[in-house]
Design a protein around this motif. Structure first.
Motif, short mmCIF file in Angstrom:
data_model
loop_
_atom_site.label_atom_id
_atom_site.label_comp_id
_atom_site.label_asym_id
_atom_site.label_seq_id
_atom_site.Cartn_x
_atom_site.Cartn_y
_atom_site.Cartn_z
N PRO A 161 0.78 -1.09 -0.41
CA PRO A 161 0.05 -0.08 0.47
C PRO A 161 0.86 1.63 0.02
CG PRO A 161 0.10 -1.48 2.38
CD PRO A 161 0.96 -2.09 1.40
N HIS A 162 1.96 1.16 0.04
CA HIS A 162 2.50 2.40 0.27
C HIS A 162 3.47 3.05 -1.29
CE1 HIS A 162 3.49 -0.41 3.93
NE2 HIS A 162 4.09 1.60 4.74
N GLN A 163 2.79 2.45 -1.76
CA GLN A 163 2.52 2.57 -3.18
C GLN A 163 1.58 3.72 -3.90
OE1 GLN A 163 6.15 1.86 -5.27
NE2 GLN A 163 6.62 1.19 -3.10
N CYS A 164 1.81 3.97 -2.75
CA CYS A 164 0.12 5.67 -3.00
C CYS A 164 1.32 7.42 -3.33
CB CYS A 164 0.02 5.20 -2.38
SG CYS A 164 0.15 6.01 -0.62
N TRP A 165 2.03 7.36 -3.12
CA TRP A 165 2.69 8.39 -3.08
C TRP A 165 2.39 9.12 -4.83
CZ3 TRP A 165 1.42 11.74 0.96
CH2 TRP A 165 2.12 11.14 1.75
N ASP A 166 1.55 10.02 -5.58
CA ASP A 166 2.51 11.00 -6.16
C ASP A 166 3.44 12.05 -6.01
OD1 ASP A 166 1.87 12.29 -9.26
OD2 ASP A 166 0.09 13.58 -8.32
N PHE A 167 4.78 11.98 -6.48
CA PHE A 167 5.16 13.00 -6.67
C PHE A 167 4.80 14.34 -7.74
CE2 PHE A 167 9.24 16.00 -8.25
CZ PHE A 167 9.92 15.46 -6.61
N TRP A 168 4.27 15.27 -6.81
CA TRP A 168 3.18 16.44 -8.08
C TRP A 168 4.63 17.69 -8.67
CZ3 TRP A 168 -0.64 20.47 -7.38
CH2 TRP A 168 -1.31 20.34 -8.06
N TYR A 169 4.83 17.20 -9.43
CA TYR A 169 5.85 18.84 -9.74
C TYR A 169 5.97 19.52 -10.54
CZ TYR A 169 9.96 20.77 -11.85
OH TYR A 169 11.23 22.04 -12.37
N MET A 170 5.23 20.88 -10.14
CA MET A 170 4.75 21.52 -11.31
C MET A 170 6.21 22.47 -11.75
SD MET A 170 1.34 23.16 -12.54
CE MET A 170 0.67 22.53 -12.18
N PRO A 171 6.82 22.66 -13.18
CA PRO A 171 7.51 23.51 -12.63
C PRO A 171 7.39 25.13 -12.30
CG PRO A 171 7.85 22.74 -14.78
CD PRO A 171 6.26 22.08 -14.38
N ASN A 172 8.31 25.61 -11.50
CA ASN A 172 8.18 27.28 -11.32
C ASN A 172 6.52 27.01 -10.41
OD1 ASN A 172 10.62 27.87 -12.19
ND2 ASN A 172 9.26 28.07 -14.33
N VAL A 173 5.97 26.21 -10.11
CA VAL A 173 5.02 25.93 -9.33
C VAL A 173 4.88 25.10 -8.09
CG1 VAL A 173 2.42 26.32 -9.11
CG2 VAL A 173 4.14 26.56 -11.54
N TYR A 174 4.59 23.94 -8.44
CA TYR A 174 4.59 23.20 -7.37
C TYR A 174 5.80 22.01 -7.35
CZ TYR A 174 -0.10 24.52 -7.35
OH TYR A 174 -1.28 25.58 -7.25
N CYS A 175 6.42 21.72 -6.06
CA CYS A 175 6.87 20.38 -5.43
C CYS A 175 6.59 19.99 -4.47
CB CYS A 175 8.15 20.84 -6.09
SG CYS A 175 9.34 19.64 -5.81
N TYR A 176 6.18 18.21 -4.32
CA TYR A 176 5.85 17.95 -2.88
C TYR A 176 5.50 16.87 -3.55
CZ TYR A 176 0.89 19.66 -3.26
OH TYR A 176 -0.15 19.66 -3.59
N LEU A 177 4.85 16.43 -2.37
CA LEU A 177 4.23 14.43 -2.41
C LEU A 177 3.19 14.64 -1.78
CD1 LEU A 177 6.89 12.34 -0.88
CD2 LEU A 177 5.89 12.36 -3.21
#
Length: 220
Positions: free
Chosen positions: A63-79
């Motif tokens: 179940p730990h394979q649930c995180w989306d690494f959300w990277y949007m250039p110059n705006v967002y970077c987080y899980l």
């Protein structure tokens, strides 16, 4: 259609646009802080620590394979993830019920939309943006156990008028431009979704148990 949270000329007659506009209400405040918001915050934090605390238990099929690494250039970077995958559906439903009860008594029966869980580790951040098309208010509920384990990670919301004023003889820094809310445990921050806001870069930890952990969403 909307452009940066506004409605183009001529679109107001579109029934779909009228329905969407009715989903948003006029905010009655810019920011609001509610400490000790959820009685089950300790239980939720314990579930997160149990979920993430033993790296040897993590597998590719688990179940730990649930995180989306959300990277949007110059705006967002987080899980980010659906919090039910980490906390379980019953706890998330309880949090939503607590938020809906708060909306009923304090916010004229606004609708609380489903949260997502965000996790910020070293180097992760939100740059300055707004969410004018997402809701009337944004909410940020902190499950961060200890804000002294890292620097940054505050919820920063633009102060009234600061981006319209020009006073070159007055020194200012980011605390002068933004209201700053550290991610203290069991604290709810609400703010007008149209306002510029940011999360300064987190520095100091790659340990998920020591990072900035929040439930985040919108109210309409």
């Amino acid at each position: 259609m909307r452009v940066f949270g506004q409605v183009r000329d001529g679109a107001i007659g579109n029934p779909r646009v009228r329905r969407e506009m009715q989903d948003y209400r006029s905010p009655s405040f810019r920011t609001r802080l509610v400490p000790d918001f959820w009685p089950r915050a300790d239980q939720a934090r314990a579930k997160f620590e149990d979920f993430m605390g033993n790296p040897k238990s993590h597998t590719f099929s688990g179940p730990h394979q649930c995180w989306d690494f959300w990277y949007m250039p110059n705006v967002y970077c987080y899980l980010r993830t659906d919090p039910a995958k980490v906390l379980g559906r019953e706890l998330v439903d309880d949090f939503l019920q607590r938020l809906r009860d708060f909306c009923a008594t304090e916010l004229q029966d606004m609708t609380a939309l489903h949260p997502w869980m965000s996790l910020h580790l070293n180097g992760m951040r939100h740059e300055v943006h707004n969410d004018s098309c997402n809701g009337t208010y944004a909410y940020v509920f902190s499950l961060t156990r200890d804000v002294d384990r890292f620097t940054g990670g505050e919820t920063c919301v633009a102060r009234s008028g600061v981006f319209e004023e020009l006073e070159p003889r007055r020194n200012n820094a980011w605390h002068g431009f933004f209201e700053v809310f550290p991610a203290r445990f069991n604290q709810l921050v609400l703010f007008d979704d149209r306002l510029p806001h940011m999360v300064p870069v987190v520095q100091g930890t790659m340990n998920p148990l020591a990072g900035r952990l929040c439930l985040t969403g919108h109210l309409r």
